[in-house]
Design a protein around this motif. Structure first.
Motif, PDB file in Angstrom:
ATOM      1  N   UNK A 153       0.823  -1.206   0.000  1.00 27.74           N
ATOM      2  CA  UNK A 153       0.000   0.000   0.000  1.00 27.74           C
ATOM      3  C   UNK A 153       0.858   1.257   0.000  1.00 27.74           C
ATOM      4  N   UNK A 154       1.862   1.269   0.861  1.00 24.09           N
ATOM      5  CA  UNK A 154       2.717   2.444   0.946  1.00 24.09           C
ATOM      6  C   UNK A 154       3.447   2.657  -0.384  1.00 24.09           C
ATOM      7  N   UNK A 156       2.387   1.786  -3.334  1.00 27.76           N
ATOM      8  CA  UNK A 156       1.426   2.332  -4.291  1.00 27.76           C
ATOM      9  C   UNK A 156       1.299   3.837  -4.122  1.00 27.76           C
ATOM     10  N   UNK A 157       1.120   4.248  -2.855  1.00 29.68           N
ATOM     11  CA  UNK A 157       0.911   5.668  -2.585  1.00 29.68           C
ATOM     12  C   UNK A 157       2.122   6.468  -3.031  1.00 29.68           C
ATOM     13  N   UNK A 186       7.590   4.837   7.053  1.00 24.88           N
ATOM     14  CA  UNK A 186       6.135   4.931   7.152  1.00 24.88           C
ATOM     15  C   UNK A 186       5.546   3.589   7.557  1.00 24.88           C
TER      16      UNK A 186
ATOM     17  N   UNK B 363      -3.515   3.544  -8.987  1.00 28.15           N
ATOM     18  CA  UNK B 363      -2.667   2.853  -8.017  1.00 28.15           C
ATOM     19  C   UNK B 363      -2.475   1.408  -8.425  1.00 28.15           C
ATOM     20  N   UNK B 383      -6.140   7.409   1.175  1.00 22.05           N
ATOM     21  CA  UNK B 383      -6.284   5.987   1.509  1.00 22.05           C
ATOM     22  C   UNK B 383      -7.276   5.813   2.643  1.00 22.05           C
ATOM     23  N   UNK B 388      -1.184   6.333   6.384  1.00 18.09           N
ATOM     24  CA  UNK B 388      -0.259   5.994   5.326  1.00 18.09           C
ATOM     25  C   UNK B 388       0.309   7.242   4.653  1.00 18.09           C
ATOM     26  N   UNK B 390       1.209  10.011   6.150  1.00 11.70           N
ATOM     27  CA  UNK B 390       1.973  10.887   7.041  1.00 11.70           C
ATOM     28  C   UNK B 390       3.389  10.383   7.273  1.00 11.70           C
ATOM     29  N   UNK B 467      -0.050  11.478  14.162  1.00 16.98           N
ATOM     30  CA  UNK B 467      -0.552  10.245  14.766  1.00 16.98           C
ATOM     31  C   UNK B 467      -1.380  10.512  16.018  1.00 16.98           C
TER      32      UNK B 467
END
Lengths: 290, 589
Positions: A153-154, A156-157, A186, B363, B383, B388, B390, B467
């Motif tokens: 996921x990270x 992809x972002x 991250x 994506x 997302x 994700x 940050x 966070x």
């Protein structure tokens, strides 16, 4: 489908014994009967895919051993001339072949073991003695797929950001490394954040206030005792045989092996009996469930 | 005697003002108590304080009694087994990777014998219908099943008190409904005391015994649901927290004379009965308003025809996607995204909403088919999990990341120490931003950012670590960050997940404003009410395809179950009305 028939601890002992014996024996007769029995076991356990994987891994590996060993080790008395004065020795060649054979047997044994003993049964064996280690293993098993999900996921972002903020291609390797490090950062902080919750949920459910017990329980049954009896008796005889040189042939310095040598001695039979019980049990289940 | 008793209880996180002040609350055995209030009002803190093991760090005054014992002196074993705590996110609570082990985990912790563990697991798994799934991997379960497994793992300990922290906020409406009906059974048939926090209370309100409304750490209202309703209605903020049925009731009451002694309706059945009492009066209105209604429809139609003419920004043609060969999620999707529209994608868990959104935003690459869009189109994506996005220390840095950096700043980032705080993407962003807003226009960009920060009300958060912000705040920050790239289309993955009604209103308001400025928004959501109220087009995914693609009005008014509460209540009178606004308009209230 796996039909657990005997106690996992018995399985573990049995496979361990077999692996040790696979190291010790180097007589071709023994090795070939070993190979045939283990293959039969795998067929009965129905693990064709793993079998294929093992073979795929094994062929290049064994070729390497068979070719490299004689090239490197020129010990032995029986010379085979290949190119002019360059020679290899028969002994080294035979040794390479036998070694790769024993490697194959061990690989097959591991494949079969994986099938016979699930990781939960392994954990059960562990958890008695090392409850915390087994807990860590369980959590790691849960964590690994999560981690890989987060990483994708990270990833992809970050790719998305790169495209949509209209950036040029990555300029240098340093930048690339920086980028990766940042992505990992991250993922790690995300994972840590969520692990806090996991920890809370564990605590809330009373983890650590008492000695843990296990949901799984296996009792030693009659068949397990019988099994242990058979394998310990036969192993004893086999070791005695090994001590007397049965099952081992002399390779270096000079190969001593005659095809006509009689194999019909009690040691060989007891070895065969050692190989059979699991095959017998699996075969019996096959007949029942077909 | 009360099972849980708060006596002048106050709580304060270190170096902050009171999160809970002067809480006095009794919960009798077998009661079902609902806690509501805006996020940050202390609901979760209150729940967590009852559970010793996860009690937040901070100073507290006053006492909480559990069954007559000061809760801080409760034995560990009793606290662990008698008080169960269910968290918001089903995923994070799992310890192991298979269902059986997860359920047995809490029993194993208690040191019970294997036989006892097996008995209890067998009983609970059968009760919840999980017996077929015992050996499955938790990642293969749907969201609802996951939360069930978590609940099951608490119930095997035979708890007397269940504390639930927004248990259904991550579930789709059908799964949430199932979960709540199980809670109801537990409460009614086994007399388990339940204290729950929840934002979507339509389903929950009819069967609770007591509602507690919190505001800034104080108990604002605490009463039996009907009485709470009539009090909360007078408050401008808390009226948004009430169930739709009740809100319609109050709206009608203000205008029409109802027969005496009508109980405040809480569920659809009571709501409909109430409407039937007003039958005669209501029958007259639509006729009187017929013309107005027609006009409304005409207006809608003309708007639709306008939509047809507007520019297609993005189009996906025959898109196929599957993570595994055996399980194809999307089977031949055709979808157009038009300029300036607000599109919502609905569907149950696992129907491929998120996948489709990720394919649209680039994506993911579809395995078959094409996504076509103009070359110079900029996209923004937020997302499901805003975390994700940050990677900076404070919100301000997070938002500054995209600002125009100038050479003197750059040199700093090449130093080794700048390695973690500064990073390449910001530098690269710089170049593009620089291109777009040539150096002279830097202030324009700055101005835009300030505007966005103002719009989303983030100025107070700037110094915080991302966070540490609440879920709703994180969502807003992530959206702001996505907007800073000046996108033409903004993709949002479940933006309303776990957000309280007021923040939802604010968020919707902001998105609407942005849309008016020409932004196109595509969003996946489980929140039918939200989709009905604010979006112009709804797409319903089912079985790998786009089942329905229409205006929310026509999508929901056709459904009997998968529709808004308002629509369910007024279906017999106003079949086309799906939101409170529609009803207000039609009945002139």
């Amino acid at each position: 489908m796996k039909l657990t028939i005997i106690h996992p601890a018995v399985y573990v002992i049995y496979y361990l014994l077999l692996v040790i014996l696979a190291f010790l024996y180097n007589d071709p007769y023994y090795m070939i009967s070993f190979l045939i029995c283990v293959s039969a076991l795998i067929m009965l356990q129905g693990i064709n895919r793993e079998f294929k994987n093992v073979i795929q891994f094994f062929i290049p590996m064994s070729l390497l051993i068979i070719i490299l060993n004689p090239l490197v080790a020129q010990v032995g008395t029986t010379r085979i001339y290949v190119l002019g004065s360059y020679f290899i020795t028969l002994e080294a060649l035979v040794y390479g072949i036998l070694m790769s054979l024993s490697l194959l047997i061990i690989l097959l044994l591991f494949a079969s073991y994986n099938r016979a003993v699930s990781y939960q049964e392994m954990l059960y064996l562990f958890s008695k003695r090392f409850p915390h280690i087994s807990m860590i293993i369980v959590m790691a098993l849960r964590f690994i797929p999560l981690l890989s999900y987060r990483l994708t996921e990270v990833n992809k972002i970050s790719r998305f950001n790169q495209e949509n903020q209209g950036n040029q291609k990555i300029e240098s390797r340093v930048d690339k490394i920086k980028k990766t490090a940042q992505m990992l950062a991250v993922v790690v902080s995300w994972s840590l954040e969520e692990s806090m919750l996991t920890a809370k949920s564990m605590k809330a459910r009373g983890y650590g206030i008492m000695k843990r017990t296990s949901y799984l329980s296996y009792k030693l049954r009659k068949i397990d005792y019988l099994f242990i009896l058979v394998i310990s008796a036969t192993t004893l005889i086999c070791t005695m045989g090994l001590a007397n040189g049965f099952g081992r042939i002399e390779i270096y310095p000079t190969l001593h092996f005659s095809v006509h040598e009689s194999m019909f001695n009690p040691y060989y039979f007891s070895f065969l009996i050692l190989l059979l019980p699991l095959i017998y049990l699996e075969f019996k289940e096959r007949l029942i469930w077909h | 005697m009360a099972l849980v008793e708060f006596e002048n209880f106050s709580f304060r996180y270190p170096k902050q003002k009171n999160t809970l002040s002067n809480i006095n609350l009794d919960v009798s055995p077998g009661e079902f108590v609902l806690l509501c209030g805006p996020s940050g009002s202390g609901k979760t803190t209150l729940l967590a304080n009852i559970k010793n093991e996860i009690k937040p760090v901070g100073d507290s005054e006053g006492t909480i009694y559990y069954d007559g014992v000061d809760i801080r002196n409760l034995e560990e074993k009793r606290s662990a087994s008698e008080i169960g705590f269910l968290f918001q996110n089903p995923e994070d609570q799992f310890v192991s990777d298979n269902v059986l082990q997860e359920i047995a985990f809490s029993l194993e912790n208690m040191g019970l014998s294997t036989g006892e563990i097996r008995n209890r697991v067998a009983e609970m798994a059968a009760f919840f219908g999980l017996d077929k799934h015992l050996y499955r991997n938790v990642s293969e379960l749907s969201g609802g099943q996951k939360q069930l497994v978590n609940l099951c793992s608490l119930l095997v300990l035979k708890p007397k008190l269940l504390l639930l922290d927004e248990p259904t906020s991550q579930l789709d409406p059908i799964a949430a409904y199932d979960f709540l009906s199980i809670l109801r059974r537990l409460n009614e048939e086994f007399s388990i005391t339940i204290m729950a926090t929840e934002h979507k209370i339509d389903n929950l309100f009819p069967f609770i015994d007591k509602a507690v409304f919190l505001e800034d750490g104080f108990i604002k209202y605490r009463d039996e649901p009907r009485r709470v309703c009539s009090e909360a209605w007078k408050n401008d903020i808390f009226r948004n927290y009430l169930p739709s049925v009740t809100r319609i009731h109050f709206l009608l009451q203000s205008k029409y004379q109802s027969p005496n002694k009508v109980e405040i309706p809480l569920n659809i059945r009571e709501g409909r009965r109430y409407l039937s009492l007003l039958d005669n009066q209501l029958e007259e209105i639509p006729r009187a308003q017929l013309n107005g209604g027609l006009k409304l429809n005409e207006a809608l139609n003309s708007q639709n025809s306008l939509d047809k003419h507007s520019k297609v920004l993005m189009e996906c043609k025959d898109v196929w996607f599957g993570y595994l060969k055996e399980h194809i999620v999307l089977e031949g999707i055709f979808l157009q995204v038009k300029q300036g529209e607000f599109l919502s994608m609905l569907g149950g868990n696992g129907t491929g909403k998120t996948t489709l959104l990720q394919i649209l935003s680039g994506l993911l690459k579809p395995q078959k088919g094409k996504v076509i869009h103009g070359k110079d189109l900029t996209l923004g994506y937020v997302h499901q999990n805003p975390l994700i996005h940050f990677h900076q220390e404070t919100v301000e840095e997070e938002l500054m990341e995209l600002s125009a950096e100038f050479p003197e700043d750059k040199s700093r980032s090449t130093g080794f120490l700048g390695f973690l705080s500064e990073h390449s993407s910001s530098k690269k962003a710089t170049s593009s931003v620089n291109r777009r807003i040539s150096s002279g226009d830097r202030s324009v960009f700055e101005h835009e950012r300030e505007e966005l920060i103002d719009l989303f009300g983030l100025s107070e958060l700037l110094g915080k670590h991302p966070y540490d912000c609440s879920g709703g705040e994180q969502q807003k920050i992530a959206i702001t960050k996505a907007l800073l790239t000046n996108p033409d289309i903004l993709f949002l993955d479940e933006p309303t997940k776990g957000i309280d009604p007021m923040s939802k209103l604010h968020l919707a308001d902001k998105l609407k404003k942005l849309q008016e400025k020409g932004l196109t928004i595509v969003m996946t959501t489980h929140d039918i009410e939200f989709a009905a109220e604010y979006t112009e087009r709804c797409v319903l995914l089912f079985d790998g395809g786009l089942q329905v693609d229409d205006t929310p009005k026509s999508v929901f008014s056709n459904n009997n179950f998968y529709t808004t509460f308002v629509n369910r209540m007024v279906k017999d009178y106003l079949p086309d009305c799906i939101t409170l606004e529609d009803v207000k308009e039609q009945w002139m209230i």
